[in-house]
Design a protein around this motif. Structure first.
Motif, short mmCIF file in Angstrom:
data_model
loop_
_atom_site.label_atom_id
_atom_site.label_comp_id
_atom_site.label_asym_id
_atom_site.label_seq_id
_atom_site.Cartn_x
_atom_site.Cartn_y
_atom_site.Cartn_z
N GLU A 40 -2.95 88.77 43.95
CA GLU A 40 -1.92 88.41 43.35
C GLU A 40 -2.03 87.83 42.07
O GLU A 40 -1.10 88.28 41.19
N GLU A 41 -3.02 87.12 41.51
CA GLU A 41 -3.06 86.47 40.32
C GLU A 41 -3.37 87.59 39.42
O GLU A 41 -2.89 87.72 38.31
N ALA A 42 -4.46 88.52 40.03
CA ALA A 42 -4.68 89.65 39.08
C ALA A 42 -3.69 90.48 38.71
O ALA A 42 -3.56 90.95 37.63
N LEU A 43 -2.61 90.83 39.70
CA LEU A 43 -1.43 91.66 39.34
C LEU A 43 -0.69 90.99 38.22
O LEU A 43 0.00 91.56 37.62
N ARG A 44 -0.34 89.56 38.51
CA ARG A 44 0.58 88.77 37.63
C ARG A 44 -0.32 88.65 36.17
O ARG A 44 0.50 88.74 35.30
N LYS A 45 -1.58 88.69 36.15
CA LYS A 45 -2.22 88.67 34.98
C LYS A 45 -2.35 89.73 33.92
O LYS A 45 -2.41 89.71 32.87
N ARG A 70 -4.29 99.45 45.01
CA ARG A 70 -3.13 100.39 45.17
C ARG A 70 -1.95 100.01 44.25
O ARG A 70 -1.43 101.07 43.52
N ARG A 71 -1.72 98.92 44.26
CA ARG A 71 -0.34 98.59 43.10
C ARG A 71 -0.81 98.65 41.73
O ARG A 71 0.05 99.26 40.81
N LEU A 72 -1.85 98.53 41.35
CA LEU A 72 -2.40 98.34 40.00
C LEU A 72 -2.39 99.89 39.65
O LEU A 72 -1.92 100.44 38.43
N GLU A 75 1.18 100.98 39.12
CA GLU A 75 1.84 100.21 38.12
C GLU A 75 1.01 100.42 36.62
O GLU A 75 1.86 100.15 35.55
N GLN A 76 -0.04 100.14 36.77
CA GLN A 76 -0.71 100.34 35.49
C GLN A 76 -2.05 101.14 35.54
O GLN A 76 -3.09 100.81 35.72
N PRO A 77 -1.88 102.53 35.93
CA PRO A 77 -2.92 103.65 35.98
C PRO A 77 -3.75 103.43 34.92
O PRO A 77 -4.86 104.29 35.09
N GLU A 78 -3.62 103.07 33.86
CA GLU A 78 -4.65 102.90 32.55
C GLU A 78 -5.74 101.97 32.70
O GLU A 78 -6.70 102.12 32.00
N ALA A 99 -7.42 104.22 47.30
CA ALA A 99 -6.26 103.40 46.69
C ALA A 99 -6.44 103.60 45.13
O ALA A 99 -5.44 103.36 44.48
N GLY A 100 -7.46 104.08 44.44
CA GLY A 100 -7.79 104.58 43.35
C GLY A 100 -8.75 103.85 42.55
O GLY A 100 -8.99 103.74 41.31
#
Length: 216
Positions: A40-45, A70-72, A75-78, A99-100
C-alpha cells in the motif's frame, strides 16, 4: 551524463530496507529514492517518487507484493518491479510473474546480482533466479500444454535462448552476429508467437524447453 536509475525499496523489515539502501547507494548510476514497508505504501509513494525500478518483497502486511505488482503494472507500467523474496513456492512465483514482475530474485542472492537485475530491468530485460524459474517450469509442465516453441523459426529460437541467459539486445546481436535492430524485431515476434507480454515470461518458456531437450 545519464540520469541515475531511481529505485524504491519495498520490504516490511527495516533491516532489509536499510541494507539494500546502503549497498545500492554506493553503486554508480543508481539512486535509492525511497522506502516502503508494504504494498500500500509503495502504491502511494510511487507516483510522487517516480522510481524506475521497485524492489518488492512478497509477504507483507496489508497489500502484499503480488497485488501491488498487479496494480503497478496497470497504473504505472513504466515502472519495472523486481521481486526480492525468500519464497520459491509456485503459489507465489507464478502469480508474481503473471502479475508483471520484471525479475524474481531470492534474498540469498549476491548483492552484485541484485544490482545486475536492476540495470537489466531498467533496460527492459529480465532476470529470473534459477530456483524460481524451476518452480515456474514445474507448474507449467503439469499443465500439459503443447510445445510452445513449435511456431518459432530457428533464428527466433536462438534469440530466445539468449534471452533465457539474460543477455541484452546488444549482447544478443554480438553473439549471433546480427544487427541490434534485427534482434528487436525477433524479440517482438517471439513475444507475439508465445503469447507473452515481456521477456521474463519468454525466458521462463525458454528454460522449460531446454530442460525438456536435456531430459532433466
Amino acid at each position: 551524463m545519464a540520469e541515475p536509475i531511481r529505485v524504491l525499496v519495498c520490504d516490511d523489515h527495516p533491516v532489509v530496507r536499510q541494507g539494500l539502501r546502503t549497498f545500492l547507494s554506493g553503486r554508480d548510476g543508481i539512486e535509492v529514492v525511497g522506502e516502503a514497508a508494504d504494498g500500500e505504501e509503495a502504491l502511494r509513494k510511487a507516483p510522487h517518487l517516480r522510481p524506475d525500478v521497485i524492489l518488492m518483497d512478497l509477504l507483507m502486511p496489508g497489500i502484499g507484493g503480488v497485488e501491488a505488482i498487479r496494480r503497478l503494472s496497470a497504473e504505472q507500467p513504466e515502472i519495472a518491479v523486481i521481486v526480492l523474496t525468500s519464497l520459491t513456492d509456485g503459489d507465489q512465483v507464478l502469480p508474481a510473474v503473471e502479475a508483471g514482475a520484471a525479475g524474481y530474485l531470492l534474498k540469498d542472492a549476491d548483492p552484485s546480482e541484485v544490482e545486475r537485475a536492476i540495470r537489466a530491468a531498467h533496460r527492459g530485460e529480465a532476470l529470473l533466479h534459477p530456483r524460481a524459474a524451476a518452480t515456474v517450469l514445474r507448474r507449467v509442465a503439469k499443465s500439459g500444454q503443447p510445445d510452445p516453441l513449435a511456431g518459432l523459426t530457428a533464428r527466433e529460437r536462438e534469440v530466445l535462448d539468449c534471452l533465457a541467459q539474460g543477455l541484452s539486445n546488444r549482447q544478443i546481436a554480438r553473439a549471433l552476429t546480427i544487427a541490434e535492430k534485427t534482434v528487436k524485431t525477433h524479440v517482438s515476434s517471439i513475444l507475439s508467437k508465445l503469447g507473452v507480454e515481456d521477456r521474463t515470461q519468454a525466458a521462463v518458456i525458454a528454460v522449460r524447453a531446454e530442460r525438456e531437450r536435456s531430459g532433466t
